[in-house]
Scaffold this motif. Structure first.
Motif, PDB file in Angstrom:
ATOM      1  N   SER A 138      -3.434   5.355   7.322  1.00  0.00           N
ATOM      2  CA  SER A 138      -2.241   5.961   6.734  1.00  0.00           C
ATOM      3  C   SER A 138      -2.616   6.985   5.663  1.00  0.00           C
ATOM      4  CB  SER A 138      -1.356   4.862   6.123  1.00  0.00           C
ATOM      5  OG  SER A 138      -0.208   5.418   5.519  1.00  0.00           O
ATOM      6  N   LEU A 139      -3.592   6.660   4.817  1.00  0.00           N
ATOM      7  CA  LEU A 139      -4.026   7.608   3.802  1.00  0.00           C
ATOM      8  C   LEU A 139      -4.756   8.798   4.415  1.00  0.00           C
ATOM      9  CD1 LEU A 139      -5.251   5.357   0.851  1.00  0.00           C
ATOM     10  CD2 LEU A 139      -3.220   6.808   0.923  1.00  0.00           C
ATOM     11  N   LEU A 140      -5.542   8.549   5.467  1.00  0.00           N
ATOM     12  CA  LEU A 140      -6.298   9.634   6.084  1.00  0.00           C
ATOM     13  C   LEU A 140      -5.407  10.634   6.805  1.00  0.00           C
ATOM     14  CD1 LEU A 140      -9.443   7.767   7.477  1.00  0.00           C
ATOM     15  CD2 LEU A 140      -9.265   9.210   5.439  1.00  0.00           C
TER      16      LEU A 140
ATOM     17  N   ARG B 106      -2.193   2.796  -1.017  1.00  0.00           N
ATOM     18  CA  ARG B 106      -1.381   2.038  -0.067  1.00  0.00           C
ATOM     19  C   ARG B 106      -1.804   0.579  -0.161  1.00  0.00           C
ATOM     20  NH1 ARG B 106       0.517   6.364   0.050  1.00  0.00           N
ATOM     21  NH2 ARG B 106       1.271   7.618   1.781  1.00  0.00           N
ATOM     22  N   ALA B 107      -0.907  -0.328   0.192  1.00  0.00           N
ATOM     23  CA  ALA B 107      -1.257  -1.751   0.169  1.00  0.00           C
ATOM     24  C   ALA B 107      -0.407  -2.495   1.192  1.00  0.00           C
ATOM     25  CB  ALA B 107      -1.056  -2.336  -1.228  1.00  0.00           C
ATOM     26  N   LEU B 108      -0.939  -3.617   1.672  1.00  0.00           N
ATOM     27  CA  LEU B 108      -0.236  -4.457   2.645  1.00  0.00           C
ATOM     28  C   LEU B 108      -0.488  -5.926   2.319  1.00  0.00           C
ATOM     29  CD1 LEU B 108      -0.717  -2.985   6.267  1.00  0.00           C
ATOM     30  CD2 LEU B 108       1.446  -3.396   5.073  1.00  0.00           C
ATOM     31  N   ALA B 109       0.549  -6.724   2.484  1.00  0.00           N
ATOM     32  CA  ALA B 109       0.452  -8.178   2.386  1.00  0.00           C
ATOM     33  C   ALA B 109       1.694  -8.752   3.057  1.00  0.00           C
ATOM     34  CB  ALA B 109       0.356  -8.634   0.936  1.00  0.00           C
TER      35      ALA B 109
ATOM     36  N   ASN C  21      -3.035  12.065   5.350  1.00  0.00           N
ATOM     37  CA  ASN C  21      -2.658  13.043   4.324  1.00  0.00           C
ATOM     38  C   ASN C  21      -3.823  13.562   3.508  1.00  0.00           C
ATOM     39  OD1 ASN C  21       0.170  12.694   4.897  1.00  0.00           O
ATOM     40  ND2 ASN C  21       0.083  10.774   3.778  1.00  0.00           N
ATOM     41  N   TYR C  22      -4.990  12.920   3.605  1.00  0.00           N
ATOM     42  CA  TYR C  22      -6.121  13.309   2.779  1.00  0.00           C
ATOM     43  C   TYR C  22      -7.403  13.368   3.609  1.00  0.00           C
ATOM     44  CZ  TYR C  22      -3.012  12.008  -1.070  1.00  0.00           C
ATOM     45  OH  TYR C  22      -1.950  11.910  -1.918  1.00  0.00           O
ATOM     46  N   LYS C  23      -8.184  14.392   3.357  1.00  0.00           N
ATOM     47  CA  LYS C  23      -9.524  14.472   3.916  1.00  0.00           C
ATOM     48  C   LYS C  23     -10.493  13.942   2.869  1.00  0.00           C
ATOM     49  CE  LYS C  23     -12.886  17.643   5.950  1.00  0.00           C
ATOM     50  NZ  LYS C  23     -13.181  19.062   6.325  1.00  0.00           N
ATOM     51  N   VAL C  24     -11.306  12.971   3.253  1.00  0.00           N
ATOM     52  CA  VAL C  24     -12.235  12.359   2.304  1.00  0.00           C
ATOM     53  C   VAL C  24     -13.665  12.557   2.787  1.00  0.00           C
ATOM     54  CG1 VAL C  24     -10.521  10.659   1.593  1.00  0.00           C
ATOM     55  CG2 VAL C  24     -12.157  10.066   3.387  1.00  0.00           C
ATOM     56  N   ASP C  25     -14.602  12.462   1.854  1.00  0.00           N
ATOM     57  CA  ASP C  25     -16.015  12.628   2.197  1.00  0.00           C
ATOM     58  C   ASP C  25     -16.644  11.338   2.699  1.00  0.00           C
ATOM     59  OD1 ASP C  25     -16.380  15.424   1.368  1.00  0.00           O
ATOM     60  OD2 ASP C  25     -15.916  14.671  -0.618  1.00  0.00           O
TER      61      ASP C  25
ATOM     62  N   ILE D 114      -7.200   3.085  -1.905  1.00  0.00           N
ATOM     63  CA  ILE D 114      -6.946   4.118  -2.908  1.00  0.00           C
ATOM     64  C   ILE D 114      -7.824   5.331  -2.625  1.00  0.00           C
ATOM     65  CG2 ILE D 114      -6.170   2.539  -4.721  1.00  0.00           C
ATOM     66  CD1 ILE D 114      -8.910   2.485  -5.862  1.00  0.00           C
ATOM     67  N   ILE D 115      -7.314   6.498  -2.986  1.00  0.00           N
ATOM     68  CA  ILE D 115      -8.071   7.746  -2.890  1.00  0.00           C
ATOM     69  C   ILE D 115      -8.535   8.125  -4.299  1.00  0.00           C
ATOM     70  CG2 ILE D 115      -8.017  10.187  -2.274  1.00  0.00           C
ATOM     71  CD1 ILE D 115      -7.793   8.473   0.157  1.00  0.00           C
ATOM     72  N   LEU D 116      -9.845   8.292  -4.469  1.00  0.00           N
ATOM     73  CA  LEU D 116     -10.437   8.555  -5.777  1.00  0.00           C
ATOM     74  C   LEU D 116     -11.079   9.929  -5.821  1.00  0.00           C
ATOM     75  CD1 LEU D 116     -12.148   5.073  -6.180  1.00  0.00           C
ATOM     76  CD2 LEU D 116     -10.071   5.837  -7.356  1.00  0.00           C
ATOM     77  N   THR D 117     -10.985  10.597  -6.970  1.00  0.00           N
ATOM     78  CA  THR D 117     -11.655  11.865  -7.212  1.00  0.00           C
ATOM     79  C   THR D 117     -12.282  11.828  -8.604  1.00  0.00           C
ATOM     80  OG1 THR D 117      -9.744  12.941  -8.234  1.00  0.00           O
ATOM     81  CG2 THR D 117      -9.930  13.091  -5.839  1.00  0.00           C
ATOM     82  N   ALA D 118     -13.155  12.785  -8.858  1.00  0.00           N
ATOM     83  CA  ALA D 118     -13.745  12.894 -10.195  1.00  0.00           C
ATOM     84  C   ALA D 118     -12.666  13.310 -11.192  1.00  0.00           C
ATOM     85  CB  ALA D 118     -14.886  13.901 -10.185  1.00  0.00           C
TER      86      ALA D 118
END
Length: 241
Positions: free
Chosen positions: A66-68, A11-14, A70-74, A184-188
């Protein structure tokens, strides 16, 4: 130095660029002018809370939340070259003019303000960290995320942002693409590969910050793109299609 990872979402905003469709159009216009237009209203933050935030922090927290959804992050990593310089500048101005300093502004002038606001506003006791490494802050956040993923984390959210810069810094800071925030959401994985490459003695410095260079390269679907990093090296990204 080389590393690899996967990117799940972004996601991005400006000012004037606040939807995924707008950002994709922007990415395909390398001659795009500086950001202009209205400051988008917050979609995730209560109005009274948003009014207390600097614009950069509000952007960062808004897209992070907004990303959280839809995604669970560590964990979350926040990177910013200037942090809360918008508030710090006002504090220094008040001190120089022997005027009272707002306790609220003082308490929210630290570099990890946005990270704290994310956990408070989202009511999410998420492990967070804040990094600053000059104009290489975003890429250092990438290295931090990669180390967390190598240690066993499944998903990491990286948020890079900067706010408005006080006019006194105009001669030393390129602010034509501020304020902004990129999350951004990152994974291995091995879809994206990154390698640090030495720079020639003379090279062109880009006005875009690192995360915006990265987003433009990623969204333009080019197989290889560069992210600049000061005078000594650059980061070369490639994708395993």
């Amino acid at each position: 130095m080389k590393f690899t990872l996967d990117m799940l979402d972004w996601r991005a905003l400006a000012p004037g660029v606040n939807s995924c469709e707008h950002w994709i159009q922007w990415a395909h216009r390398p001659d795009a002018d500086k950001f202009s237009g209205e400051i988008p209203k917050s979609a995730q933050i209560p109005m009274m809370t948003a009014r207390r935030m600097s614009i950069g922090s509000r952007f960062a927290v808004d897209i992070g939340l907004s990303l959280l959804e839809n995604y669970k992050v560590d964990a979350a990593i926040f990177t910013s070259r200037h942090g809360e310089l918008e508030k710090t500048g006002r504090i220094l101005h008040n001190l120089a003019n022997e005027e009272p300093v707002s306790p609220t502004e003082f308490s929210m002038s630290v570099h990890n303000t946005a990270a704290g606001w994310l956990t408070i506003t989202g009511k999410n006791p998420l492990p967070v960290t804040s990094l600053a490494a000059g104009d290489d802050s975003f890429q250092q956040g990438m290295l931090e995320a990669q180390s967390m993923l190598s240690a066993g984390a499944s998903r990491i959210m990286l948020v890079d942002f900067d706010g408005q810069i006080p006019a006194i810094y105009n001669e030393s800071v390129n602010s034509e693409f501020l304020p902004y925030a990129v999350a951004i959401i990152l994974t291995a994985g091995d879809t994206l590969q990154c390698e640090r490459v030495s720079m020639p003695d003379e090279h062109q410095r880009l006005p875009l910050t690192q995360s915006l260079q990265f987003l433009r390269g990623y969204l333009s679907a080019t197989p290889v793109f560069d992210v600049s990093a000061g005078n000594r090296h650059r980061w070369q990204w490639s994708r395993n299609l």
